[in-house]
Design an enzyme around this catalytic site. Structure first.
Site, PDB file in Angstrom:
ATOM      1  CD  GLU A  37      -2.840  -1.167  -0.038  1.00 37.76           C
ATOM      2  OE1 GLU A  37      -3.201  -0.093  -0.536  1.00 37.76           O
ATOM      3  OE2 GLU A  37      -3.122  -2.273  -0.532  1.00 37.76           O
TER       4      GLU A  37
ATOM      5  CG  ASP B  61       2.848  -6.742  -6.048  1.00 38.41           C
ATOM      6  OD1 ASP B  61       2.267  -6.378  -5.008  1.00 38.41           O
ATOM      7  OD2 ASP B  61       2.351  -7.535  -6.876  1.00 38.41           O
TER       8      ASP B  61
END
Ligand SMILES: [Zn+2]
Length: 418
Positions: free
Chosen positions: A284, A365
């Site tokens: 996030e 990621d």
């Protein structure tokens, strides 16, 4: 006899509608076929962590949702046809024109409310079926009838409280700002979106869920170290009682500036190990670091600029109304016709949007893999796929149109190489 402009537009619209239906139907059939064909074998890279029974459940859940989506799309298309060529919109327009000053604000509000109500009535059986039958059958539904009705009442009131003033402002700008009204509406629309993003986490979301600060001291210390390492100052780290409605788990990042917060569903916290929670949080934070919120806003700004410019051209063209089966003309009608028909023409562009969104996911990621361990994020993702019964084997083409996130195998392969 040559065709009139409105007949040409009718032909274009109906062709687009037909192609849109064929494309959606074809994609759904491909997806159903692909998921069913992969149902009896867990993909090798997941074989040690996902059982065959879990994999089959995900396949059945995916197929059930896809079938329901097809029926829902068909119902939406029938409503669109009824509103346009079926004369429903014209009849409604005639009705409100008799009761209010034609083209006035009360008339505009009433017309919009009627169309919204029609959409709501068509959607309701699908929402009910999805929540109380489909989600319940797969063990995800936690929604009760009182909660469902309370949500509905709150959403209705909120929709009216925010939607009505918003619409009045837009109608006023359209009437008062002359030929370049669409530029003013664009600026207004963008400001509204920014304000909504700023106020949603603190004013709207708490109407539906309880947000509590994270109280697990060990986890909190771990997370604070990560936040410091990433140079992130948020106005909070919250746990949301998602379990009140559904067993699905998730985490998200919301707001901007001082209002930004990170939200974990309680359902996620109970299932992931501390290192996995840290990896999900780092993902996030990756969205934040790469300024994905601002990139999304920029994209929204560019698209809405183009669409409003287009509406500015169409609004004075009689063929735009007549071509969609409406004999009256006016700002409220044009807005409604435009928002009803636009998705038919933009659906083929969905892969472009999902491409942008997937690039963001890969970037987030990669960031998480740098700040924490890629293996922890992989472990967390596999648990999320498993517990949400998300399919590991979507049809690649279907996924390209509908999924904002990359398919499981691609995403995990990227992480393994990170
Ligand atoms: Zn993400």
């Amino acid at each position: 006899m040559p065709l009139t402009s409105s007949q040409v537009f009718s032909l274009i619209f109906l062709t687009a509608l037909l192609l849109n239906g064929l494309l959606r139907g074809w994609l759904a059939l491909r997806h159903l076929h692909h998921v069913a064909a992969c149902r009896d074998a867990v993909p090798t890279e997941f074989a040690d962590r996902i059982t065959l029974a879990e994999h089959r459940k995900a396949a059945d859940y995916t197929c059930a949702k896809t079938r329901l989506g097809l029926v829902e799309f068909a119902a939406g298309t029938l409503l669109l046809l009824a509103l346009t060529y079926g004369g429903l919109l014209q009849t409604t327009d005639d009705f409100w024109s008799r009761h209010f000053a034609a083209g006035g604000y009360a008339y505009g509000l009433a017309l919009f409310a009627s169309v919204a109500l029609a959409g709501f009535v068509i959607d309701l059986p699908f929402t009910l079926y999805r929540t109380f039958v489909l989600e319940a059958r797969f063990g995800f539904n936690k929604m009760t009838w009182p909660l469902f009705l309370a949500d509905l009442a709150k959403q209705g009131l909120l929709g009216a409280a925010i939607g009505a003033p918003l619409l009045l402002c837009v109608l006023w700008l359209m009437a008062a700002m002359g030929r370049h009204w669409w530029l003013y509406v664009w600026v207004f629309w963008l400001s509204f979106n920014l304000l909504a993003l700023l106020l949603y986490p603190t004013l709207i979301a708490p109407l539906f869920n309880k947000f509590t600060t994270l109280d697990d001291a060990g986890l909190k210390a771990r997370i604070e170290t990560l936040l410091e390492r990433c140079g992130f100052r948020a106005s909070g780290l919250f746990v949301m009682d998602g379990s009140k409605r559904s067993a699905h788990g998730n985490a998200y990042f919301t707001g901007f500036g001082a209002a930004k917060r990170i939200v974990f569903f309680d359902t996620l916290l109970t299932r992931l190990a501390p290192t996995e929670i840290e990896a999900v949080l780092a993902h996030e934070l990756g969205h934040y670091r790469h300024r994905h919120v601002w990139q999304r806003i920029a994209l929204l700004a560019a698209l809405s600029f183009g669409f409003l410019w287009l509406l500015g051209m169409l609004i004075t063209e009689p063929w735009f109304y007549a071509g969609l089966g409406v004999t009256s003309q006016g700002t409220a009608l044009a807005l409604i016709l435009f928002s009803l028909t636009l998705p038919i023409f933009t659906f083929p562009l969905a892969p472009l949007m999902s491409h942008v969104s997937r690039r963001h996911e890969y970037q987030a990621d990669a960031y998480a893999a740098r700040q924490t361990q890629a293996a922890d994020l992989i472990a967390a993702l596999v648990k999320l796929y498993r517990d949400n019964a998300a399919t590991l084997t979507p049809d690649p083409l279907y996924s390209l149109f509908y999924d904002s996130h990359p398919p499981a195998t691609l995403r995990i392969a990227h992480l393994r190489n990170a």
